[in-house]
Design an enzyme around this catalytic site. Structure first.
Site, PDB file in Angstrom:
ATOM      1  N   LYS A 182       0.835  -1.215   0.000  1.00  0.00           N
ATOM      2  CA  LYS A 182       0.000   0.000   0.000  1.00  0.00           C
ATOM      3  C   LYS A 182       0.868   1.264   0.000  1.00  0.00           C
ATOM      4  CE  LYS A 182      -3.463  -2.890   0.940  1.00  0.00           C
ATOM      5  NZ  LYS A 182      -4.687  -3.199   0.258  1.00  0.00           N
TER       6      LYS A 182
HETATM    7  C1  LIG Z   1      -5.549  -4.196   0.997  1.00  0.00           C
HETATM    8  C2  LIG Z   1      -7.013  -4.119   0.889  1.00  0.00           C
HETATM    9  C3  LIG Z   1      -7.867  -4.430   1.972  1.00  0.00           C
HETATM   10  C4  LIG Z   1      -7.415  -4.860   3.332  1.00  0.00           C
HETATM   11  O1  LIG Z   1      -6.342  -5.662   3.346  1.00  0.00           O
HETATM   12  P1  LIG Z   1      -5.571  -6.214   4.641  1.00  0.00           P
HETATM   13  O2  LIG Z   1      -4.605  -7.117   3.991  1.00  0.00           O
HETATM   14  O3  LIG Z   1      -6.560  -6.886   5.506  1.00  0.00           O
HETATM   15  O4  LIG Z   1      -4.915  -5.070   5.333  1.00  0.00           O
HETATM   16  C5  LIG Z   1      -9.232  -4.276   1.785  1.00  0.00           C
HETATM   17  N1  LIG Z   1      -9.741  -3.856   0.619  1.00  0.00           N
HETATM   18  C6  LIG Z   1      -8.961  -3.551  -0.434  1.00  0.00           C
HETATM   19  C7  LIG Z   1      -9.602  -3.059  -1.683  1.00  0.00           C
HETATM   20  C8  LIG Z   1      -7.581  -3.696  -0.344  1.00  0.00           C
HETATM   21  O5  LIG Z   1      -6.807  -3.422  -1.399  1.00  0.00           O
END
Ligand SMILES: *Cc1c(COP(=O)(O)O)cnc(C)c1O
Length: 371
Positions: A182
């Site tokens: 991210k």
């Molecule tokens: C990364 C992501 C999440 C949450 O991911 P975690 O791995 O649980 O932190 C939720 N929705 C989207 C669209 C994502 O890209």
């Protein structure tokens, strides 16, 4: 041969310093770093409260619980997302209802969304996909008209905005995630933002086994979970948020490099488009194959042989087994399905240089232009 991974976090000396500070302090959970990160995050995004949690998925779960979404409640969301956004609706006993997407931005199409509203609809869970906001002006006006709760999945869109207002600050809650790919990372982690003090207290209680406000150790006033963010993660997160503007600037620069390098392939590839009035913060760089005869799996494996790692982002959620068992099938969401079959996420991280991007573009060109 230089290898290019699909993504890669940008970690520096400050992260190391803060992590060491935590280790030496002996306070490994529920300490000052989580609080500092929450305060900075709330301010940066533009909401009164921010509650750190163990993942973006945990954040979505708590946001839906606090909004009292439960058995039989329909929640309208996007099929073109990471599976966590729809799974969270299943966790609380709700029913994910998928509305098809816009073929240019890949975000939920407000017109399709409105068609899916029934008497049982309780909430809308828009996803800001790939770092570009969904059309929140349209979505909020639909929500007001039909009195629906809005919980934004902003996990891929930190500091993205529509008309200058940040993703995650339109609905009653916005959820962010800090997995290593991210815009900023804590290893694993997430954040729920809101302007509602009551909701924020509920998140804080539920992330901590349902403990009451006064934090008395064995007072559990409601059903809760262990969704706490560790101090070590918060230490990494604090260092990351302190250079977040720089990290996003770098991502924007790499996206611009790709745009230039891939422009000559416009006959073969649809490049990402930023819609008017949107601020895009580039979670990934995804191209779509235009000619149906181009074989995606083959192109990806040829790239892989040359050290270039790519991903088939994103499969449509409704076609995974868990969702097929609930009755979903091919043909239900034609735009999402067509896009899903033809998209490729190229290597994307802040340290890619002009030379790297040029090399990746040349390899891609050689593969797709050869007969
Ligand atoms: C990364 C992501 C999440 C949450 O991911 P975690 O791995 O649980 O932190 C939720 N929705 C989207 C669209 C994502 O890209």
């Amino acid at each position: 041969m230089k290898k290019y991974s699909a993504s890669r976090p940008y970690i520096g000396k400050k992260e190391e310093r803060y992590v060491l500070e935590v280790l030496r302090s002996g306070v490994l959970s529920m300490g000052p770093f989580v609080e500092r990160l929450e305060k900075k995050f709330a301010k940066k995004v533009g909401r009164r409260f921010a509650c750190a949690v163990s993942s973006g998925t945990a954040g979505l779960h708590l946001a839906l619980l606090a909004a009292e979404i439960g058995k039989g409640d329909e929640v309208i969301t996007s099929p073109f997302s990471f599976i966590a956004s729809a799974n969270a609706i299943l966790y609380v006993g709700g029913k994910p209802v998928f509305a098809d997407i816009d073929p240019k931005t890949y975000n939920i199409d407000p017109k399709e969304l409105e068609k899916k509203i029934t008497k049982r609809t309780k909430a809308i869970l828009p996803v800001h996909i790939f770092g570009q906001p969904a059309d929140m002006h349209a979505i909020m006006s639909i929500a007001r008209k039909h009195k629906l709760v809005v919980i934004e999945d902003a996990c891929e869109a930190l500091l993205a905005a529509q008309n200058g207002k940040n993703a995650g600050t339109f609905g009653s809650a916005g959820v962010f995630a800090f997995y290593p790919n991210k815009q900023m990372t804590t290893g694993e982690g997430g954040m729920i933002v809101t302007n509602d003090k009551r909701l924020d207290s509920l998140y804080r209680s539920m992330r901590n086994q349902g403990r009451g406000e006064d934090r008395r150790w064995l007072d559990h006033s409601r059903l809760g979970y262990n969704y706490r963010m560790p101090e070590l993660s918060a230490a990494v997160g604090l260092a990351q948020i302190e250079k977040l503007d720089f990290l996003i600037k770098k991502r924007r620069h790499v996206a611009m490099l790709y745009e230039k390098a891939l422009a000559p392939l416009a006959r073969y590839l649809a490049l990402p488009k930023t819609a008017p009035r949107m601020t895009h913060t580039w979670f990934v760089y995804v191209v779509r194959l235009l000619d149906p005869r181009m074989r995606r799996e083959k192109i990806m494996s040829e790239l892989s042989k040359r050290g270039i790692e790519t991903r088939p982002y994103l499969p449509s959620i409704h076609l995974f087994d868990v969702y097929r068992k609930l009755g979903h099938k091919e043909g239900e969401l034609p735009v999402s399905e067509a896009v899903s079959a033809r998209t490729i996420a190229l290597p994307f991280y802040s340290e890619l240089t002009k030379k790297d991007v040029g090399h990746i573009a040349r390899m891609l060109r050689a593969i797709i232009t050869k007969k």
